[in-house]
Write an enzyme that holds these catalytic residues in place. Structure first.
Site, PDB file in Angstrom:
ATOM      1  CG  ASP A  32      88.356  31.919  84.452  1.00 31.18           C
ATOM      2  OD1 ASP A  32      88.345  32.798  85.335  1.00 31.18           O
ATOM      3  OD2 ASP A  32      88.257  32.156  83.241  1.00 31.18           O
ATOM      4  N   GLY A  47      86.548  35.765  79.358  1.00 26.62           N
ATOM      5  CA  GLY A  47      85.529  35.350  80.314  1.00 26.62           C
ATOM      6  C   GLY A  47      85.129  33.920  79.980  1.00 26.62           C
ATOM      7  CB  ALA A  48      84.969  30.905  82.123  1.00 24.97           C
ATOM      8  CG  ASN A 108      87.480  34.587  89.093  1.00 17.52           C
ATOM      9  OD1 ASN A 108      87.099  34.396  87.943  1.00 17.52           O
ATOM     10  ND2 ASN A 108      87.247  35.717  89.728  1.00 17.52           N
ATOM     11  CE  LYS A 109      91.763  37.562  84.719  1.00 17.25           C
ATOM     12  NZ  LYS A 109      92.812  37.047  83.798  1.00 17.25           N
ATOM     13  NE  ARG A 142      92.777  33.334  78.102  1.00 18.61           N
ATOM     14  CZ  ARG A 142      92.211  34.276  78.876  1.00 18.61           C
ATOM     15  NH1 ARG A 142      91.051  34.803  78.562  1.00 18.61           N
ATOM     16  NH2 ARG A 142      92.816  34.684  79.976  1.00 18.61           N
TER      17      ARG A 142
HETATM   18  O1  MRU Z   1      91.316  36.579  81.533  1.00 17.85           O
HETATM   19  P1  MRU Z   1      89.823  36.695  81.478  1.00 17.85           P
HETATM   20  O2  MRU Z   1      89.343  38.103  81.303  1.00 17.85           O
HETATM   21  O3  MRU Z   1      89.220  35.733  80.504  1.00 17.85           O
HETATM   22  O4  MRU Z   1      89.359  36.245  82.921  1.00 17.85           O
HETATM   23  C1  MRU Z   1      87.994  36.281  83.220  1.00 17.85           C
HETATM   24  C2  MRU Z   1      87.704  35.923  84.621  1.00 17.85           C
HETATM   25  O5  MRU Z   1      88.565  35.590  85.398  1.00 17.85           O
HETATM   26  C3  MRU Z   1      86.244  35.910  85.003  1.00 17.85           C
HETATM   27  O6  MRU Z   1      86.089  36.289  86.342  1.00 17.85           O
HETATM   28  C4  MRU Z   1      85.714  34.486  84.830  1.00 17.85           C
HETATM   29  O7  MRU Z   1      85.997  34.020  83.550  1.00 17.85           O
HETATM   30  C5  MRU Z   1      84.268  34.409  85.081  1.00 17.85           C
HETATM   31  S1  MRU Z   1      83.362  35.113  83.731  1.00 17.85           S
HETATM   32  C6  MRU Z   1      81.717  34.961  83.990  1.00 17.85           C
END
Ligand code: MRU
Length: 359
Positions: free
Chosen positions: A247, A58-59, A257-258, A99
């Site tokens: 992100d 999560g970012a 985003n994801k 990352r």
């Molecule tokens: O691969 P991840 O689990 O780090 O990806 C997280 C996401 O895509 C979240 O939606 C994003 O980081 C926002 S977190 C507040």
């Protein structure tokens, strides 16, 4: 866990903390929802590996972990100023590269670099202390930003809303409280009735494992759906709006985003549903003109071919595991930040978020 950290865990589900003895302690998110295990890390390299392996993800959360990783590394660098600086440059590069997509990582490292420049004149010990203080400030600020996002965003959620979310942009993905789930928490705290649909979010299952876990724990109504169910629910009129995190947001409002977020945004447009993105300003990359330049992480094939030890894909078959996608700003109704809302997202509405303290 020390009493003050336990309090933060109870109040905002903060997934990490700084231990004054020189450790970064993080909830191992790979083991949720079945096991709650806190792991301790004593070197920068260990924290970087934990970020890569998704112990923490999560970012905003990896931004907090990055700031702590830098402060941790500074503890064991040589006392001689030139050697300290040399080592500092090395650990910053290591952490920033953990990352690629979430800009919060680079943002946090950049802030630690500035702290070093401002304090090294007072000696290495002073710089070390300032880096630790700054790591704690980044973490605590993030919790405050999430609470503010929750308050600002709550207004967008109607009473009785059925909200779709993707991945986990909750407490576990931040310093605590959450961004997209912060908006949902804010709406619930303001007395609204909210029901959440959580996309399971293949392949790492952040929705099924993490969003469901933290919302259920907080007593918020949550239903997990397979990713391919969202369209059918919208078609049946069972979703009122979408709220997701991000992100990295480009200067023009394009949102990374994801993986799968873009698909949900297209579906929302087709069904005339509002599509909201909630993120702190540390997720906005003003140096990135639009979404085309955002580096997109590709992760190991094993995350797709296996769930735990169970193999799903025949041996030797090719796999793509693109971890993020970019939703063009045209599909985004509004971006919710700690200081206000960019609606519709554009270079000027985003710039305004940085020109003002509170909108
Ligand atoms: O691969 P991840 O689990 O780090 O990806 C997280 C996401 O895509 C979240 O939606 C994003 O980081 C926002 S977190 C507040």
């Amino acid at each position: 866990m020390p009493e003050d950290k336990q309090k933060l865990w109870r109040e905002v589900l903060s997934p990490l903390y700084w231990d004054e003895a020189g450790k970064v302690v993080m909830l191992d998110q790979r083991l949720l929802p079945t096991r709650e295990v806190w792991q301790s890390y004593t070197t920068t390299e260990e924290v970087v590996e934990a970020i890569r392996e998704m112990v923490i993800r999560g970012a905003p959360a990896i931004g907090c972990a990055a700031a702590m990783a830098v402060a941790l590394g500074a503890r064991s660098l040589p006392d001689e100023p030139a050697a300290f600086r040399e080592g500092f440059v090395r650990i910053c590069a290591l952490v920033a590269g953990a990352r690629p997509t979430a800009v919060n990582l680079k943002w946090a490292v950049g802030r630690q670099r500035r702290v070093l420049e401002q304090t090294i004149g007072g000696g290495v010990a002073a710089a070390r202390a300032a880096l630790e203080e700054s790591a704690l400030a980044i973490w605590h600020e993030d919790i405050g930003f999430c609470r503010a996002i929750g308050k600002v965003g709550a207004e967008l959620i109607p009473d009785g809303a059925r909200v779709l979310t993707h991945c986990n942009a909750g407490a576990l993905a931040t310093g605590g409280y959450g961004t997209a789930l912060g908006v949902i928490r804010g709406a619930v705290e303001s007395g609204k009735r909210v029901r959440v649909y959580a996309d399971e979010t293949r392949p790492f299952l952040q929705g099924a494992r993490l969003t469901a876990w933290e919302l259920a724990r907080s007593g918020i109504d949550v239903t997990v759906i397979p990713d391919n169910t969202a369209g059918a629910l919208m078609q049946r009129g069972e979703i009122d709006c979408v709220v997701v995190g991000s992100d990295r947001i480009a200067r023009n409002g394009d949102v990374a985003n994801k993986i799968g977020t873009y698909t949900v945004a297209v579906l929302a447009r087709q069904h005339k549903l509002p599509f909201y993105v909630a993120a702190p300003r540390s997720t906005i990359d003003l140096a990135m003109p639009d979404g085309k330049g955002i580096p997109i992480e590709e992760r190991p094939a094993r995350e797709v071919t296996h769930v735990g030890e169970t193999q799903l894909v025949p041996e030797g078959v090719k796999v793509r595991n693109i971890a993020f996608d970019v939703t063009p700003r045209e599909l985004v109704t509004a971006i919710v930040t700690e200081v206000g809302i960019a609606r519709p997202p554009s270079e000027s509405t985003i710039q305004r978020l940085f020109d003002t303290t509170l909108v």
